[in-house]
Design an enzyme around this catalytic site. Structure first.
Site, PDB file in Angstrom:
ATOM      1  N   SER A 192      23.202  31.465  44.735  1.00 35.46           N
ATOM      2  CA  SER A 192      23.333  31.672  46.178  1.00 35.46           C
ATOM      3  C   SER A 192      22.999  33.072  46.661  1.00 35.46           C
ATOM      4  CB  SER A 192      24.737  31.288  46.630  1.00 35.46           C
ATOM      5  OG  SER A 192      25.710  31.971  45.880  1.00 35.46           O
ATOM      6  N   HIS A 220      22.505  24.966  47.110  1.00 31.46           N
ATOM      7  CA  HIS A 220      21.313  25.547  47.745  1.00 31.46           C
ATOM      8  C   HIS A 220      20.030  24.858  47.294  1.00 31.46           C
ATOM      9  CE1 HIS A 220      23.589  28.881  49.523  1.00 31.46           C
ATOM     10  NE2 HIS A 220      24.349  28.719  48.454  1.00 31.46           N
ATOM     11  N   LYS A 251      24.606  23.253  54.352  1.00 29.33           N
ATOM     12  CA  LYS A 251      23.375  24.059  54.349  1.00 29.33           C
ATOM     13  C   LYS A 251      22.227  23.171  54.858  1.00 29.33           C
ATOM     14  CE  LYS A 251      25.817  26.401  50.735  1.00 29.33           C
ATOM     15  NZ  LYS A 251      26.633  27.205  51.633  1.00 29.33           N
TER      16      LYS A 251
END
Ligand SMILES: Cc1ncc(COP(=O)(O)O)c(C=O)c1O
Length: 407
Positions: A192, A220, A251
């Site tokens: 990250s 991610h 995200k």
């Protein structure tokens, strides 16, 4: 009756180190946390009345404002209301939660999946359930805070190996597998802070050699990596060799929530043992519908990922030309090495004054003397805005004398 008990004083929080540090930053107008966003169109935001280009978000696909996604969320509220008021285990399990479980299992390529209310809860619940008292968790030294906390919650033993260093991992496997019941290798798919990618094929090879489980936190990677954003396991074509894959919806999938996927029996075990799943209310209907719509968009519309990767290539090349050290990032997370904490904060202030919202990352999140500015890019960014970002960073690099290499 008169009360003669002495009054004891309670120890205040105001003299704690963390508050001292926060106050020092506030006093110097260098406090960049809890910035209140007044308006947002994903890739641009308004803060204190000033429009800024957002390069500090994890909204990689820019789908928070996609019309199809917004409409799905609104329809779900109309049909199911605003909340579920209970855990999935008892009264909070909607048919759309189950549909999303199935859709994500198909999308990721695993037999089964279950959705949690946040990614943090997914890690805490799944890892503490999987890693029992006789088990061992081996984890990368740059894993996310939720994995660190999971290792504190789990009853088993935890050892750290050096970041993405396969000989360090193998040493630990070699000397420990025979001492434990199950061994679980846990690592972020895309890290990250530095945006580098896990050497997953190597992890899989070692896991097979030593009979270990593989658990990937792909917060991610999901929506971004691999064909149609199916994640880091798909990117490396090792889906069947990963035992547990975790993803978040905070995200790329424009909402909130998390998912764990794996074999049918392992996921059934997790949903009957993960306390953060069983004892916390389920994802609200609008969030469930948002995630489902995001999966539709990213699988049906190739232009989203094309835009994302084209924007990433444009900015990465630009930073390289300007001479920034970017940690070899190959993902939409592009960290820029700054070094000194104060410089990182002053540079963030400069960027803000030029209409750019970026986030400084300071120790202890990174090693001492390695402060960075973490930038990240979206499919919805406009190339003109990105060119402006590069122009301002070019000015900042000269003003703040940012080094070209890691010290
Ligand atoms: C690698 C990683 N894992 C887990 C999480 C937690 O996800 P969530 O925001 O859904 O709680 C994050 C979010 O910051 C993350 O970056």
């Amino acid at each position: 009756m008169e009360n003669n008990h002495p009054v004891a004083t309670k120890k205040s929080f105001s003299d704690s180190k963390i508050i001292e540090r926060a106050n020092l930053l506030r006093d110097n107008d260098l406090y960049f946390f809890f910035r209140a966003i007044e308006e947002t169109e994903a890739s641009t935001v308004t803060v204190k009345g000033q429009k800024q280009i957002m390069i500090g978000s994890n909204n990689y696909l820019g789908l928070t404002h996609h019309p199809y996604v917004k409409e799905a969320a609104i329809k779900a509220i109309e049909k199911y209301g605003t909340g579920c008021t209970g855990s999935r285990f008892l009264n909070g399990n909607l048919n759309i939660h189950e549909e999303l479980d199935h859709k994500l299992a198909d999308y990721l390529g695993h037999e089964k999946a279950i959705v949690f209310s946040t990614g943090m809860q997914a890690n805490l619940g799944a890892l503490s359930a999987i890693c029992g008292p006789k088990d061992l968790m081996l984890f990368d030294s740059e894993n996310h805070a939720s994995i660190i906390d999971s290792s504190r919650l789990a009853m088993g033993t935890t050892f750290k190996y050096k970041h993405n260093d396969m000989s360090s991992l193998e040493e630990l496997l070699e000397s420990n597998v025979s001492r434990f019941n199950r061994v679980i290798i846990v690592a972020d798919g895309v890290f990250s802070m530095t945006g580098d990618i896990l050497k997953l094929p190597e992890v899989v090879r070692l896991a097979k050699k030593y009979g270990a489980y593989v658990y990937v936190d792909d917060a991610h990677g999901i929506g971004v990596m691999g064909p149609q954003g199916r994640g880091t396991m798909s990117h490396f074509d090792v889906v069947k060799d990963v035992d547990f894959n975790m993803g978040t919806f905070s995200k790329s999938f424009a909402s909130i929530g998390g998912v764990i996927s794996g074999s049918a029996d392992a996921i059934d075990y997790v949903r009957h043992s993960a306390r953060s799943f069983m004892f916390s209310a389920s994802m609200p209907p609008a969030a469930v519908a948002t995630v489902s719509a995001c999966v539709d968009v990213v699988t049906r519309d190739p232009s989203i990922l094309e835009n994302l990767w084209s924007n990433v290539a444009f900015v990465r090349e630009g930073f390289k030309e300007l001479g920034f050290y970017t940690y070899g990032s190959q993902t939409p997370i592009i960290p820029l090495y700054i070094g000194d904490d104060m410089k990182a904060l002053q540079m963030t202030k400069f960027l803000e004054s030029k209409g750019i919202f970026a986030t400084p990352v300071l120790p202890p999140a990174v090693p001492k003397g390695e402060a960075l500015i973490r930038t990240s890019y979206m499919a919805s960014h406009d190339k003109k805005d990105l060119a402006r970002v590069l122009e301002v960073f070019g000015e900042a690099k000269k003003i703040f004398e940012i080094p070209n290499h890691l010290h």
